[in-house]
Design a protein around this motif. Structure first.
Motif, mmCIF file in Angstrom:
data_model
loop_
_atom_site.group_PDB
_atom_site.id
_atom_site.type_symbol
_atom_site.label_atom_id
_atom_site.label_comp_id
_atom_site.label_asym_id
_atom_site.label_seq_id
_atom_site.Cartn_x
_atom_site.Cartn_y
_atom_site.Cartn_z
ATOM 1 N N LYS A 262 -2.119 -1.377 0.177
ATOM 2 C CA LYS A 262 -1.804 -0.757 1.463
ATOM 3 C C LYS A 262 -0.718 -1.534 2.193
ATOM 4 O O LYS A 262 0.176 -0.948 2.826
ATOM 5 N N VAL A 263 -0.790 -2.861 2.121
ATOM 6 C CA VAL A 263 0.244 -3.685 2.747
ATOM 7 C C VAL A 263 1.599 -3.396 2.118
ATOM 8 O O VAL A 263 2.617 -3.229 2.820
ATOM 9 N N LEU A 264 1.644 -3.301 0.794
ATOM 10 C CA LEU A 264 2.909 -3.041 0.095
ATOM 11 C C LEU A 264 3.409 -1.630 0.376
ATOM 12 O O LEU A 264 4.622 -1.411 0.496
ATOM 13 N N ARG A 265 2.502 -0.669 0.504
ATOM 14 C CA ARG A 265 2.919 0.704 0.836
ATOM 15 C C ARG A 265 3.594 0.749 2.194
ATOM 16 O O ARG A 265 4.672 1.349 2.357
ATOM 17 N N VAL A 266 2.980 0.099 3.203
ATOM 18 C CA VAL A 266 3.563 0.086 4.544
ATOM 19 C C VAL A 266 4.893 -0.654 4.543
ATOM 20 O O VAL A 266 5.869 -0.215 5.173
#
Length: 796
Positions: free
Chosen positions: A638-642
């Motif tokens: 999720k961090v990498l997606r954002v």
């Protein structure tokens, strides 16, 4: 002959059942769903028939017979619930309860105890005996297993497990009658890497898990399916949780992977998940001082820093390193960010030292065969692999092949291991020896060698003769490359020759992947020269070794401690400090992270995030998050997606991890697996030690493979972990140097020095030092090579 010719028809409780010749009665009833009580019987162990709880009535038999040791015969009629059978079972239960303590309220096994369950159905409210119950002194068998031997009912499951599965006769039976006890023959710890399985086997509370002792009741726990993420076996397991905390780990049956077993490393890894050094919130370094911040501010700053550096210095100014334990989704999104910014500088091969044969890399390194087939092998050659430590359950599968198929197993390794089965161990030279053996084997098997490729030292001709004689015996034969081979400075040539040899002999070639998801890392494209699905990348990129030696101005790290997880060791810290901006996504905070990083982003561990892990046979195993993320940490994907969206990159509009996995799967649809390589790579001459020098052998310590394992305190206080924190030396060398066991010496390697305590070990070849890669040797490069002992300090 038809497969049905071996079938036998019997009658159990009036129902007709079929079984094969040689099947025991309890096996047939289990398959039919007819429950017969038992304590000593276990489907993976030999039959002992010593508890007598499974007594049943068999027609024409003068007395009840034990179902576990009674083979079926045509026309056999059996009653499992007749008055005669029930009377025998109740008598057995009464006998077992004579000396059993009435401590169920404080027993860790209470609520899931087989004796407790069966006592409800077969026990009486009042016993006939009123004598004083016996008391058995508890044994201290190490930091992992707690003992309450007064509860023992002498089923001997633990004894049989040690002899038949673990291969170490550490537990045994002493005494007879009411003086009979289970214990170690000589007071010592149980040291098998599979020792924790006796906890699951014990039907009572005699053997329980020491780390979780008295911390929870079984009925308070929620059972959640998950897998091991610490090695490439992908063992299936259950996490038992309470109030968002993992309380213990137990195996989940899967005969295709881990059967019903679990290694100690996987069983006790949970103790390293939620430690005091967890990173609780994003942190930013300003003017040399660290400040806690919120996610929006931290991610916006990361995007600003990366975009600024790339715009000013070009795409090649960005590099990324990610752990091979990360999930497939994290690996894919991580490399997608690096490549979305125009760079190919991304890698997960943190411990590899030879990248000269990258053009011949497989789409995915794998075992070469399915896991279940390993137990069926008849001839095996393992090159540069520690059988019991690299992947413990791989070693178990080889042991089963040796025992059940009488497999001829050869191991080429610089250190002689203490194996639990019969195998031919060939000690090769510490430096260059693995390649020398493969050159000799290839020449002896008729393989045409590239010009100039010769042994740096003579190889025993008997070695070649015996190995080739066994490998040529036909089907079910394999060659495996272990972790030490993959981290060898001549790995390209080693893999090339192993492939040529396997092809010439028509045997399978397997590679034992490093990390819990290295196969997934390759499939996700987390390497500079390959995209997802093994497609060739456009343009060149820096590999892990280059990024560690000369970090890019902007470095993105995910899930790694550079000083402990890479071949550069502590030297990586000084180099990373010189970078303009280092962003580290980590779950745990270390002093070194505070030194070199500029922005710290807290991400969840494998149990806190949905993700997919691909094991060494290529099996995709998607998992869901089991517990809530710690404090303000977030799932890494999720961090990498954002972050991808903040960097204005396309293709980051995923709603859940399943969508990321589906995108990777679509790119892997045409993947064909093979470990063979047509690229030789560079070959360097072996270096001999100087008169005052030694050659270091540097495998990764079994309980130092990743950050979670390093924080698992129960594992760190085991005898093995303690041993691997020492400088291990052959006693003959120590005598020549006038070293005593416990002496402190200063080891110098490539200009780096550290002090270590000497420990004698007969398995270490003379002229070499066995110094494991661990926190104890962090000041040294995490690779083998020449070392010097520059001075000696007398131990206090």
């Amino acid at each position: 002959m038809s497969i049905h010719d071996d079938l036998i028809t019997i009658e159990v409780d009036g129902l007709p059942l079929k079984g094969r010749k040689g099947d025991m009665l309890i096996e047939v009833t289990d398959q039919a769903g007819i429950n017969i009580p038992r304590f000593c019987y276990h489907r993976k162990l030999s039959i002992a028939a010593n508890c007598r709880m499974c007594l049943v009535e068999v027609a024409r038999a003068p007395k009840p017979l034990p179902a576990c040791s009674t083979p079926i015969s045509e026309g056999m009629k059996v009653q499992t619930r007749s008055p005669k059978a029930l009377a025998a079972q109740r008598a057995t239960m009464e006998f077992l309860l004579i000396n059993h303590p009435l401590d169920c309220p404080i027993c860790d096994q209470g609520g899931e105890c087989e004796l407790q369950d069966l006592a409800m159905g077969y026990g009486e409210g009042v016993g006939q005996y009123s004598e004083v119950k016996r008391v058995v002194k508890d044994k201290d068998i190490g930091p992992l297993i707690a003992t309450d031997m007064t509860r023992c009912i002498h089923c001997t499951r633990c004894v049989r497990f040690g002899e038949e599965i673990a291969g170490l006769k550490e537990l045994g039976v002493v005494g007879r009658s009411d003086h009979m006890e289970i214990g170690t023959y000589i007071a010592k710890s149980v040291t098998s890497e599979l020792s924790g399985n006796v906890i699951d086997l014990c039907p009572v509370g005699a053997l329980t898990a020491k780390p979780s002792r008295y911390t929870a009741r079984p009925w308070e726990l929620v059972q959640q399916a998950h897998i091991s993420t610490h090695d490439a076996f992908g063992s299936n397991l259950y996490l038992h949780t309470r109030d968002g905390q993992v309380m213990r780990t137990v195996p989940r049956d899967n005969d295709l992977i881990n059967e019903t077993w679990l290694s100690d490393r996987d069983r006790y890894a949970y103790t390293g998940l939620f430690t005091e050094d967890r990173l609780a919130q994003p942190m930013i370094k300003r003017d040399g001082q660290w400040h806690a911040t919120d996610w929006d501010t931290a991610l916006a700053l990361v995007a600003e820093k990366i975009q600024g550096i790339v715009q000013q210095q070009g795409a090649q100014a960005l590099g990324g390193l990610i752990s091979p334990n990360s999930s497939l989704e994290e690996l894919y999104l991580f490399q997608k960010i690096i490549r979305g910014m125009g760079s190919n500088n991304v890698d997960h091969r943190l411990r590899q030292t030879d990248f000269s044969a990258d053009a011949g890399d497989p789409v995915m390194p794998w075992f070469g065969i399915d896991i279940a087939q390993i137990s069926q092998l008849k001839s095996v050659l393992v090159i540069g692999g520690s059988i019991r430590e690299d992947i413990p359950l791989f070693g178990h599968r080889l042991r089963m092949a040796a025992l059940t198929k009488r497999a001829r197993i050869h191991v080429v390794y610089p250190v002689k291991e203490s194996l639990t089965f019969s195998a031919a161990q060939w000690a090769c030279a510490p430096d260059g020896g693995l390649l020398d053996v493969l050159i000799a084997l290839s020449r002896a098997s008729g393989v045409t060698l590239p010009e100039g490729l010769t042994e740096s030292a003579p190889v025993d001709t008997e070695l070649c003769t015996q190995i080739l004689a066994d490998l040529k015996k036909g089907a079910n034969t394999a060659i495996f490359l272990g972790h030490l081979a993959q981290n060898d400075p001549q790995y390209g040539a080693i893999r090339y020759l192993a492939g040529r040899l396997s092809k010439a002999l028509d045997v399978s070639l397997g590679i034992l992947p490093q990390g819990g998801n290295q196969p997934g890392a390759w499939l996700a494209g987390a390497v500079p020269h390959r995209l997802a699905g093994g497609q060739a990348a456009v343009g060149s990129g820096a590999n892990a070794q280059t990024l560690l030696q000369s970090p890019k101005p902007a470095m993105l790290l995910c899930g790694i401690d550079p000083d402990l997880d890479t071949q550069a060791g502590a030297e990586a810290l000084d180099r990373l400090r010189a970078a303009e901006c280092v962003v580290s996504l980590v779950s745990h905070l270390t002093p070194s992270q505070l030194e070199f990083a500029d922005i710290l982003l807290p991400i969840g561990t494998a149990v806190e995030s949905a993700g997919t892990w691909v094991n060494g046979e290529g099996r995709w195993q998607p998992q869901r998050g089991i517990v809530r993320s710690w404090a303000q940490s977030r799932p890494g994907w999720k961090v990498l997606r954002v972050l991808g969206n903040l960097l204005d990159l396309s293709g980051f509009d995923f709603m859940d991890a399943a969508e990321v996995r589906a995108e990777v799967q679509s790119q892997c649809a045409q993947v064909s697996l093979s470990n063979e390589s047509d690229v030789l790579g560079a070959v360097r001459p072996a270096t001999a030690p100087s008169a005052d020098g030694w050659v270091r052998i540097a495998p990764v310590a079994m309980y130092a493979v990743d950050g979670v394992i390093r924080r698992a305190k129960p594992l760190q206080v085991t005898d093995l972990a303690n041993k691997q924190r020492h400088c291990l030396v052959n006693p003959a060398d120590a005598a020549q140097q006038n070293w005593d066991e416990g002496s402190v010496v200063t080891i110098t390697q490539s200009g780096c020095s550290t002090e270590m305590t000497v420990k004698f070990d007969d398995s270490v070849p003379q002229g070499a030092l066995l110094i494991y890669v661990s926190e104890a040797s962090v000041a040294l490069p995490a690779i083998g090579g020449l070392v010097e002992v520059s001075r000696e300090v007398v131990a206090c």
